[in-house]
Design an enzyme around this catalytic site. Structure first.
Site, PDB file in Angstrom:
ATOM      1  N   TYR A 113     -10.366   0.148  11.205  1.00 27.39           N
ATOM      2  CA  TYR A 113     -11.610   0.497  10.511  1.00 27.39           C
ATOM      3  C   TYR A 113     -12.004  -0.510   9.443  1.00 27.39           C
ATOM      4  CZ  TYR A 113      -8.070   2.717   7.483  1.00 27.39           C
ATOM      5  OH  TYR A 113      -6.961   2.970   6.718  1.00 27.39           O
ATOM      6  N   LYS A 114     -11.187  -1.547   9.256  1.00 23.97           N
ATOM      7  CA  LYS A 114     -11.529  -2.570   8.269  1.00 23.97           C
ATOM      8  C   LYS A 114     -12.284  -3.703   8.968  1.00 23.97           C
ATOM      9  CE  LYS A 114      -7.372  -1.419   5.583  1.00 23.97           C
ATOM     10  NZ  LYS A 114      -8.006  -0.614   4.520  1.00 23.97           N
ATOM     11  N   ASP A 163       2.967  -4.553   8.426  1.00 18.70           N
ATOM     12  CA  ASP A 163       1.726  -3.789   8.352  1.00 18.70           C
ATOM     13  C   ASP A 163       0.583  -4.798   8.305  1.00 18.70           C
ATOM     14  OD1 ASP A 163      -0.528  -2.347   7.630  1.00 18.70           O
ATOM     15  OD2 ASP A 163       0.520  -1.080   6.182  1.00 18.70           O
ATOM     16  N   ARG A 167     -12.471  -6.015  -5.824  1.00 18.63           N
ATOM     17  CA  ARG A 167     -12.221  -6.622  -4.516  1.00 18.63           C
ATOM     18  C   ARG A 167     -13.561  -6.845  -3.815  1.00 18.63           C
ATOM     19  NH1 ARG A 167      -7.967  -3.612  -0.769  1.00 18.63           N
ATOM     20  NH2 ARG A 167      -9.728  -2.188  -0.716  1.00 18.63           N
ATOM     21  N   PHE A 174       0.866  -1.172   0.000  1.00 19.89           N
ATOM     22  CA  PHE A 174       0.000   0.000   0.000  1.00 19.89           C
ATOM     23  C   PHE A 174       0.903   1.222   0.000  1.00 19.89           C
ATOM     24  CE2 PHE A 174      -2.936   3.133   1.829  1.00 19.89           C
ATOM     25  CZ  PHE A 174      -4.035   2.912   0.992  1.00 19.89           C
TER      26      PHE A 174
END
Length: 428
Positions: A240-241, A215, A388, A132
């Site tokens: 938050y995922k 990460d 996704r 990312f």
């Protein structure tokens, strides 16, 4: 895998009837099929209640909430860290909730680069070209701060297929550079969903006298980890995922106990030793825990929803969540193979190499994603050709996966995606 599944809605319904992992009634789902929990998880009643609890404390206690809140706001980050520690396989004092993921990368990469300099280790950082982007932005910034040329000191392992990273290529990068100080990799690649073997990469880094950091943004809350036992030096992640703690929720970090007492690269007053913090000394004394890597005052309203979400995860169990996630993604790939031959799967098939989402590849991926949203199915697009879709096990079931694939079939057959313009940037 395929012999476990059958085509047809009835089979999906039977699979749902046989599981008690899904707790959909504890979530507010904004769309017919919400398959974007790997980007932003939905609000739960538990998160809502824990946020309301803090609002009540703020209303009723005012500043006394720092000492009299439940838990006290002064120790909020540490208390949440203790709750999170079993999920990532850490000791309680090795985890704290603090900052944002990017800030945590800054402070931890900087901290370990400084250790490398003191110890005479190399100061190159090994990453990969499918990371990312924020990881690279932060690392390059920390290198520049130390007058190290990022083009020379950031060693980027290239993917052979545009989807995955091979461990032997990480090893080759370490062999080719005898001045590497840090290996920093994701636990799961955000585009394809490839899951890395954290222990083997940690061992590889240590064999080359380098620190190992990770990460965990795309694994925290859906994949159990064993960071302490694996010897991982440090890690960062967001909430938050899969952990559904809200947009921009406060992040988390892990620092192995061996490094407690270290002065962080980004020192701030909230990471000061708690016993003397309010003596307001001008000389910084780090907390002897992961709490030292906190910077500014904890944003309690941003942290509060996580407290409620962890009740859900504890009730279900991270191991059971992983088991259900694997079954759902297995089923998703089975249906894509059977029903969508014009699509390919960019996610590794082996369970040991797969995270929690499925990368469905098609040349019209962007417009197909838009057509899915029009039909009430929310996933997201990642360039160049990935839709996704994430069957998050807390609120997505087998019938949801079946419905999503059938809608994909209809969209492709009817060429419904053609009504949408080509991508011109913006949020996806």
């Amino acid at each position: 895998m395929d012999d476990e599944f059958e085509l047809g809605r009835e089979h999906a319904q039977q699979r749902d009837d046989a599981t008690d992992v899904m707790v959909r009634d504890r979530f507010y789902l904004p769309d017919d099929l919400y398959l974007d929990g790997n980007s932003l998880g939905p609000l739960s009643t538990d998160a809502e209640e824990s946020l309301e609890h803090v609002l009540d404390e703020w209303r009723e206690l005012g500043i006394r909430g720092w000492t009299d809140g439940d838990p006290s706001w002064f120790h909020y980050g540490e208390r949440l860290g203790e709750r999170l520690a079993p999920m990532v396989g850490a000791r309680e004092d090795e985890v704290v909730v603090a900052n944002s993921t990017t800030i945590n990368i800054h402070t931890l990469i900087g901290t370990f680069l400084d250790r490398c300099a003191r110890e005479g280790r190399g100061q190159k950082v090994v990453v990969n070209d499918l990371d990312f982007p924020t990881d690279h932005y932060a690392i390059r910034s920390q290198l520049r701060t130390r007058n190290l040329d990022p083009d020379e000191h950031l060693v980027v392992v290239e993917s052979r297929d545009g989807r995955t990273i091979r461990k032997d290529d990480i090893a080759a990068a370490l062999d080719a550079h005898d001045d590497v100080g840090i290996v920093f990799m994701p636990s799961v690649l955000y585009r394809s969903g490839q899951l890395f073997d954290l222990k083997s990469i940690t061992d590889l880094a240590h064999e080359h006298d380098a620190y190992a950091g990770f990460d965990l943004a795309h694994s925290a809350g859906v994949i159990p980890h064993s960071l302490a036992d694996d010897g991982v030096d440090f890690a960062v992640w967001c909430h938050y995922k899969y952990l559904n703690a809200g947009p921009g929720a406060i992040a988390g970090l892990y620092v192995h106990r061996d490094y407690h007492g270290e002065t962080p690269a980004l020192a701030g007053w909230w990471g000061h030793d708690k016993e003397t913090q309010f003596e307001m000394r001008t000389t910084y004394t780090p907390a002897t825990s992961a709490g030292a890597w906190q910077t500014g005052t904890i944003p309690v309203l941003s942290a509060a929803p996580l407290l409620g979400v962890l009740d859900i995860v504890d009730d279900v169990g991270i191991e059971r969540l992983r088991e259900q996630s694997l079954a759902l993604t297995d089923y998703f790939m089975y249906l894509v193979d059977e029903r969508l031959p014009e699509c390919s799967i960019g996610t590794p098939r082996e369970q040991s190499r797969r995270g929690g989402h499925v990368a469905v590849e098609h040349e019209e991926a962007y417009r197909i994603t838009e057509a899915l949203k029009e039909r009430g199915v929310v996933g997201d697009f990642r360039p160049p050709n990935v839709v996704r879709l994430c069957p998050s096990p807390l609120y997505v079931g087998f019938e949801d996966v079946w419905n999503a694939v059938e809608l994909l079939r209809e969209i492709i057959d009817g060429r419904e995606y053609e009504q949408f313009a080509e991508r011109d940037g913006g949020v996806t």
